[in-house]
Design a protein around this motif. Structure first.
Motif, PDB file in Angstrom:
ATOM      1  N   PHE A   1      11.325  13.255  12.725  1.00  0.00           N
ATOM      2  CA  PHE A   1      11.761  12.850  11.485  1.00  0.00           C
ATOM      3  C   PHE A   1      12.038  14.071  10.561  1.00  0.00           C
ATOM      4  N   LEU A   2      12.631  14.075   9.616  1.00  0.00           N
ATOM      5  CA  LEU A   2      13.045  15.279   8.731  1.00  0.00           C
ATOM      6  C   LEU A   2      12.337  14.916   7.155  1.00  0.00           C
ATOM      7  N   MET A   3      11.548  15.407   7.022  1.00  0.00           N
ATOM      8  CA  MET A   3      11.005  15.119   5.600  1.00  0.00           C
ATOM      9  C   MET A   3      11.662  15.625   4.407  1.00  0.00           C
ATOM     10  N   MET A   4      11.570  15.300   3.098  1.00  0.00           N
ATOM     11  CA  MET A   4      11.947  15.541   2.033  1.00  0.00           C
ATOM     12  C   MET A   4      11.231  16.175   1.177  1.00  0.00           C
ATOM     13  N   GLY A   5      11.561  16.819   0.210  1.00  0.00           N
ATOM     14  CA  GLY A   5      10.624  17.692  -0.710  1.00  0.00           C
ATOM     15  C   GLY A   5      11.149  16.836  -1.839  1.00  0.00           C
ATOM     16  N   ILE A   6      11.207  17.592  -3.178  1.00  0.00           N
ATOM     17  CA  ILE A   6      11.671  16.987  -4.321  1.00  0.00           C
ATOM     18  C   ILE A   6      13.041  16.998  -4.766  1.00  0.00           C
ATOM     19  N   PRO A   7      13.670  16.052  -4.885  1.00  0.00           N
ATOM     20  CA  PRO A   7      15.120  16.005  -4.754  1.00  0.00           C
ATOM     21  C   PRO A   7      15.783  16.930  -6.105  1.00  0.00           C
ATOM     22  N   GLY A   8      16.806  17.768  -5.827  1.00  0.00           N
ATOM     23  CA  GLY A   8      17.339  18.708  -6.714  1.00  0.00           C
ATOM     24  C   GLY A   8      16.507  19.827  -7.257  1.00  0.00           C
ATOM     25  N   LEU A   9      15.345  19.786  -6.413  1.00  0.00           N
ATOM     26  CA  LEU A   9      14.540  21.187  -6.965  1.00  0.00           C
ATOM     27  C   LEU A   9      13.955  22.009  -5.388  1.00  0.00           C
ATOM     28  N   GLU A  10      14.968  21.666  -4.538  1.00  0.00           N
ATOM     29  CA  GLU A  10      14.773  22.334  -3.283  1.00  0.00           C
ATOM     30  C   GLU A  10      14.560  23.899  -3.296  1.00  0.00           C
ATOM     31  N   ALA A  11      15.510  24.554  -4.166  1.00  0.00           N
ATOM     32  CA  ALA A  11      15.512  26.003  -4.443  1.00  0.00           C
ATOM     33  C   ALA A  11      14.031  26.421  -4.990  1.00  0.00           C
ATOM     34  N   LEU A  12      13.348  25.594  -5.737  1.00  0.00           N
ATOM     35  CA  LEU A  12      12.305  25.813  -6.362  1.00  0.00           C
ATOM     36  C   LEU A  12      10.633  25.335  -5.912  1.00  0.00           C
ATOM     37  N   HIS A  13      10.899  24.932  -4.744  1.00  0.00           N
ATOM     38  CA  HIS A  13       9.728  24.540  -3.915  1.00  0.00           C
ATOM     39  C   HIS A  13       8.694  25.380  -4.002  1.00  0.00           C
ATOM     40  N   PRO A  14       8.744  26.940  -3.877  1.00  0.00           N
ATOM     41  CA  PRO A  14       7.737  27.645  -3.831  1.00  0.00           C
ATOM     42  C   PRO A  14       7.002  27.771  -5.197  1.00  0.00           C
ATOM     43  N   TRP A  15       7.831  27.432  -6.308  1.00  0.00           N
ATOM     44  CA  TRP A  15       6.984  27.408  -7.579  1.00  0.00           C
ATOM     45  C   TRP A  15       6.425  25.864  -7.772  1.00  0.00           C
ATOM     46  N   VAL A  16       7.345  25.062  -7.268  1.00  0.00           N
ATOM     47  CA  VAL A  16       6.676  23.466  -7.366  1.00  0.00           C
ATOM     48  C   VAL A  16       5.094  23.414  -6.731  1.00  0.00           C
TER      49      VAL A  16
ATOM     50  N   LEU B   1       2.486  21.060   1.814  1.00  0.00           N
ATOM     51  CA  LEU B   1       2.542  22.687   1.626  1.00  0.00           C
ATOM     52  C   LEU B   1       3.312  23.473   2.683  1.00  0.00           C
ATOM     53  N   GLY B   2       3.394  22.794   3.771  1.00  0.00           N
ATOM     54  CA  GLY B   2       4.341  23.496   4.784  1.00  0.00           C
ATOM     55  C   GLY B   2       5.755  23.400   4.376  1.00  0.00           C
ATOM     56  N   LEU B   3       6.281  22.108   3.756  1.00  0.00           N
ATOM     57  CA  LEU B   3       7.677  22.190   3.295  1.00  0.00           C
ATOM     58  C   LEU B   3       8.049  22.890   2.283  1.00  0.00           C
ATOM     59  N   PHE B   4       6.893  22.999   1.412  1.00  0.00           N
ATOM     60  CA  PHE B   4       7.037  23.701  -0.148  1.00  0.00           C
ATOM     61  C   PHE B   4       7.233  25.315   0.243  1.00  0.00           C
ATOM     62  N   TRP B   5       6.045  25.762   1.226  1.00  0.00           N
ATOM     63  CA  TRP B   5       6.145  27.236   1.358  1.00  0.00           C
ATOM     64  C   TRP B   5       7.017  27.685   2.385  1.00  0.00           C
ATOM     65  N   PHE B   6       7.166  26.945   3.439  1.00  0.00           N
ATOM     66  CA  PHE B   6       7.933  27.419   4.693  1.00  0.00           C
ATOM     67  C   PHE B   6       9.222  26.239   5.063  1.00  0.00           C
ATOM     68  N   ASN B   7       9.489  25.503   4.183  1.00  0.00           N
ATOM     69  CA  ASN B   7      10.530  24.884   4.570  1.00  0.00           C
ATOM     70  C   ASN B   7      10.503  24.187   5.848  1.00  0.00           C
ATOM     71  N   VAL B   8       9.228  23.667   6.153  1.00  0.00           N
ATOM     72  CA  VAL B   8       9.177  22.969   7.623  1.00  0.00           C
ATOM     73  C   VAL B   8       9.003  21.587   7.304  1.00  0.00           C
ATOM     74  N   ARG B   9      10.417  21.052   7.813  1.00  0.00           N
ATOM     75  CA  ARG B   9      10.804  19.650   7.260  1.00  0.00           C
ATOM     76  C   ARG B   9      10.648  18.554   8.322  1.00  0.00           C
ATOM     77  N   ARG B  10      10.721  19.146   9.611  1.00  0.00           N
ATOM     78  CA  ARG B  10      10.522  18.617  11.210  1.00  0.00           C
ATOM     79  C   ARG B  10       9.062  18.064  11.493  1.00  0.00           C
ATOM     80  N   ILE B  11       8.849  16.762  11.547  1.00  0.00           N
ATOM     81  CA  ILE B  11       7.614  16.333  11.962  1.00  0.00           C
ATOM     82  C   ILE B  11       7.869  15.181  13.224  1.00  0.00           C
ATOM     83  N   GLY B  12       7.275  15.509  14.269  1.00  0.00           N
ATOM     84  CA  GLY B  12       7.422  14.448  15.418  1.00  0.00           C
ATOM     85  C   GLY B  12       7.133  13.279  15.377  1.00  0.00           C
TER      86      GLY B  12
END
Length: 313
Positions: A18-33, A88-99
């Motif tokens: 599956f592909l995980m999602m962060g915070i909609p509309g704030l993808e570019a700010l994930h490191p700060w989030v 934190l994997g998604l926010f820091w490294f944009n790791v969206r994939r999870i088995g």
């Protein structure tokens, strides 16, 4: 195209991931989030470890109330550790994939720990009721062996009641959509990605939720109704306030846990038109705020915990 081909290879059965999602509309700010999330996770991990250490090392805290608080701290540690790697994997490294299997495993433990926390809060309400209504019999009713049995029953109840859920999800057919709504796996979220009939999953999920968390909440409310009846019968205002003050921390923990949990469950089942940002905010509140706030609440409001903490310092 390669990604689409990768997922379509398993269209008729289960997706590879599956592909995980962060915070909609704030993808570019994930490191700060991630900064407030790091603060919450750090508070949850350190705070609950400190609570456990203080209770372990302080003989005067070896009482039913603090045994149940230890169970709550362990549960909160588990909840924080369940979601920390993927969030934190998604926010820091944009790791969206999870088995697929990893997602089901994470989902299973998130829901087990949530059910355990609900049951522990009920046990704590029962402890407060006995302590206020029958103070002379409190130690005789809630012995160490009784507390241990309650703890084992809580774990067994959560584990067994949720055991069919991963198998019910595995039997479904998934096709096309693979994007989750959060940076963690949640049962209704996975279920809604299926293109098969999910009536069994919906029915079982509702029955289990109502018969466990729903009943816990009802019995917590009943416990406080009985506590209030006892407190009202006390002779002086000082005695009333003293009795109620012992419940403040628990009431705060109940509200912090149940309000976002009920909200998230309602959104996933009935809130089709709810904005994604609201859904995300409630989900993160549900899984990150209680583990971080509970040790703070009990450290501030519990005189015995606070005194023991200051002595250790």
């Amino acid at each position: 195209m390669h990604t689409l081909r990768f997922f379509s290879q398993q269209t008729d059965f289960t997706p590879a991931a599956f592909l995980m999602m962060g915070i909609p509309g704030l993808e570019a700010l994930h490191p700060w989030v991630s900064i407030p999330f790091c603060a919450l996770y750090l508070t949850a991990l350190l705070g609950n470890c400190v609570i456990l250490f203080i209770i372990r090392r302080t003989p005067s805290l070896h009482e039913p109330m603090y045994y149940f608080l230890s169970m709550l701290a362990v549960t909160d540690l588990g909840l924080a550790l369940c979601t920390l790697p993927t969030t934190l994997g998604l926010f820091w490294f944009n790791v969206r994939r999870i088995g697929f299997d990893a997602c089901l495993t994470q989902m299973y433990f998130i829901h087990i720990l949530s059910f355990i926390e609900s049951s522990v809060l009920l046990a704590m309400a029962f402890d407060r009721f006995i302590a206020i209504s029958h103070p002379l019999r409190h130690a005789a009713i809630l012995t160490k062996s009784t507390v241990l049995k309650i703890g084992l029953a809580i774990v067994l109840r959560g584990t067994v009641s949720l055991l069919p859920v991963p198998f019910l999800l595995r039997r479904l057919t998934y096709c096309g959509r693979t994007e989750l709504s959060h940076s963690f796996c949640f049962h209704p979220d996975i279920m809604n990605l299926a293109c098969a009939d999910i009536k069994v999953n919906v029915f079982y999920g509702m029955i289990i939720l109502l018969s466990t968390v729903g009943m816990d909440f009802i019995f917590i409310v009943l416990s406080y109704i009985l506590i209030i009846r006892t407190v009202v019968s006390l002779t002086t205002k000082e005695e009333c306030l003293k009795a109620l003050n012992t419940c403040v921390s628990h009431i705060c923990a109940v509200l912090v846990f149940f309000i976002p949990m009920i909200g998230l469950s309602m959104i996933h089942r009935f809130g089709k038109d709810v904005p994604p940002l609201v859904n995300t905010a409630v989900a993160y509140t549900y899984l990150t705020i209680p583990p971080a706030l509970n040790p703070v609440i009990y450290s501030v409001k519990s005189t015995h915990i606070r005194e023991a903490l200051l002595r250790k310092d």
